[in-house]
Design a protein around this motif. Sequence first.
Motif, short mmCIF file in Angstrom:
data_model
loop_
_atom_site.label_atom_id
_atom_site.label_comp_id
_atom_site.label_asym_id
_atom_site.label_seq_id
_atom_site.Cartn_x
_atom_site.Cartn_y
_atom_site.Cartn_z
N VAL A 80 -17.64 -4.28 -8.11
CA VAL A 80 -16.45 -4.35 -8.96
C VAL A 80 -15.67 -5.63 -8.65
N GLU A 81 -15.14 -6.27 -9.68
CA GLU A 81 -14.32 -7.46 -9.48
C GLU A 81 -13.03 -7.09 -8.75
N SER A 82 -12.62 -7.93 -7.79
CA SER A 82 -11.43 -7.62 -7.01
C SER A 82 -10.79 -8.90 -6.49
N ILE A 83 -9.52 -8.77 -6.09
CA ILE A 83 -8.78 -9.87 -5.48
C ILE A 83 -7.98 -9.33 -4.31
N ILE A 84 -7.59 -10.21 -3.40
CA ILE A 84 -6.69 -9.86 -2.30
C ILE A 84 -5.33 -10.49 -2.60
N VAL A 85 -4.28 -9.66 -2.54
CA VAL A 85 -2.93 -10.15 -2.84
C VAL A 85 -1.96 -9.62 -1.79
N PRO A 86 -0.82 -10.29 -1.59
CA PRO A 86 0.22 -9.72 -0.73
C PRO A 86 0.68 -8.36 -1.26
N THR A 87 0.92 -7.44 -0.37
CA THR A 87 1.34 -6.11 -0.78
C THR A 87 2.63 -6.16 -1.60
N GLU A 88 3.55 -7.04 -1.22
CA GLU A 88 4.80 -7.17 -1.98
C GLU A 88 4.54 -7.60 -3.41
N MET A 123 -3.43 -7.74 -11.81
CA MET A 123 -4.44 -7.91 -12.86
C MET A 123 -4.11 -6.91 -13.96
N PRO A 124 -4.66 -7.08 -15.13
CA PRO A 124 -4.37 -6.13 -16.21
C PRO A 124 -4.83 -4.72 -15.84
N PRO A 125 -4.00 -3.70 -16.09
CA PRO A 125 -4.44 -2.33 -15.86
C PRO A 125 -5.61 -1.97 -16.79
N PRO A 126 -6.44 -1.00 -16.39
CA PRO A 126 -6.34 -0.17 -15.19
C PRO A 126 -6.96 -0.86 -13.97
N TYR A 127 -6.37 -0.61 -12.79
CA TYR A 127 -6.90 -1.17 -11.56
C TYR A 127 -6.57 -0.24 -10.40
N VAL A 128 -7.20 -0.52 -9.26
CA VAL A 128 -7.03 0.28 -8.05
C VAL A 128 -6.47 -0.62 -6.96
N VAL A 129 -5.49 -0.12 -6.21
CA VAL A 129 -4.94 -0.84 -5.06
C VAL A 129 -5.34 -0.07 -3.80
N GLY A 160 -4.47 5.39 1.53
CA GLY A 160 -3.67 4.36 0.91
C GLY A 160 -4.22 3.83 -0.40
N ILE A 161 -4.80 4.68 -1.24
CA ILE A 161 -5.33 4.25 -2.53
C ILE A 161 -4.36 4.61 -3.64
N TYR A 162 -4.12 3.64 -4.53
CA TYR A 162 -3.24 3.83 -5.68
C TYR A 162 -3.98 3.40 -6.94
N ILE A 163 -3.89 4.21 -7.99
CA ILE A 163 -4.51 3.87 -9.27
C ILE A 163 -3.40 3.57 -10.28
N VAL A 164 -3.51 2.42 -10.92
CA VAL A 164 -2.58 2.05 -11.98
C VAL A 164 -3.33 2.18 -13.30
N ARG A 165 -2.92 3.14 -14.10
CA ARG A 165 -3.65 3.48 -15.32
C ARG A 165 -3.41 2.47 -16.44
N GLN A 208 -1.45 -7.34 3.22
CA GLN A 208 -2.25 -7.68 2.06
C GLN A 208 -3.09 -6.48 1.65
N VAL A 209 -3.38 -6.38 0.35
CA VAL A 209 -4.18 -5.28 -0.17
C VAL A 209 -5.24 -5.82 -1.12
N MET A 210 -6.26 -5.02 -1.32
CA MET A 210 -7.27 -5.33 -2.32
C MET A 210 -6.88 -4.69 -3.64
N VAL A 211 -7.02 -5.44 -4.71
CA VAL A 211 -6.81 -4.93 -6.06
C VAL A 211 -8.13 -5.11 -6.81
N GLU A 212 -8.68 -4.01 -7.30
CA GLU A 212 -9.97 -4.10 -7.98
C GLU A 212 -9.93 -3.38 -9.32
N THR A 213 -10.76 -3.84 -10.23
CA THR A 213 -10.86 -3.24 -11.55
C THR A 213 -11.25 -1.78 -11.45
#
Length: 308
Positions: free
Chosen positions: A119-127, A135-141, A151-156, A172-177
């Motif tokens: 899955v495509e993902s990026i690392i970003v500061p938690t803030e 990234m455009p929703p939906p994604y997982v943090v 510590g998993i969050y889903i943005v629908r 920092q957290v990973m954000v993935e599609t």
Amino acid sequence: MAGRSSRTAPKVVVLMGGPSAEREVSLSSGAECAKALRQAGYDVTEIDAGKDLPARLTDAAPDVIFNALHGRCGEDGRVQGMLDWLGIPYTHSGVLASAMAMDKTLSKQLFRDAGLPVVESIIVPTETARREHPMPPPYVVKPNAEGSSVGIYIVRDGANGPAQIGGQMPEQVMVETYIPGRELTTLVLGDKALGVTEIVTDGWYDYDAKYKTGGSRHVVPAEIPDDITAACKDYALRAHRLLGCTGISRTDFRWDESRGLSGLYLLEINTQPGMTPTSLAPEQAMILADMDFPAFCAWLVEDALCRV
């Protein structure tokens, strides 16, 4: 393994607990494994891993370690390095494989380079993830280096705002599609991928779904097309070998069945799968390899001893 003479049984220390966010899971896993190993005829001591661990291991003088630790320190290569230094054989993967598997970004890049679908993902500061959509929703943090769905969050899709991330997260957290579809997992035992389990839940396969009784339902073997089963087994074994895993590993997938084989994605590999009564690895070993829980734990001990 039942029927071993207590005079010849290897002395096994089960490492459990520790300081990670997965401490309670580890304590449960460790207690179950210790009980099973005693049933299999081993001389077993349980140790809750703390800062005095090297001294306690020196006093215990085990023949082999059963590593039932989870999360940071226990499965990221740190305790493995200490055990290598002390010269004590241990179950599951070694330093390098453990460290690479725990770092989701690194392992994902290695899988991508090897042609495995990730899955495509990026690392970003938690803030940043708290303040705006990375990234455009939906994604997982998720944390880049935790397990057990900690510590998993889903943005629908269509969400009004970013993830409402709690305070106990790294900088920092990973954000993935987000991939819709079915949750699948495959256990590699030694050098063989056993098969595929489908995990059925009412929602996301989160911490409670994994570890609370009734939190999820497992379909073993998964009722999926043969080509998807074959692909899961192939990808899991390739990932296991690529990182240099030993003993066992469990690889998790998401499958969007509307897209066929192109909708199958490798999410991550776990070198220290849970060993509780509701865990996936012992269940696959029992159903697909005809190994009851004591035999499964004994296999891990003997595998570790054979690698000395």
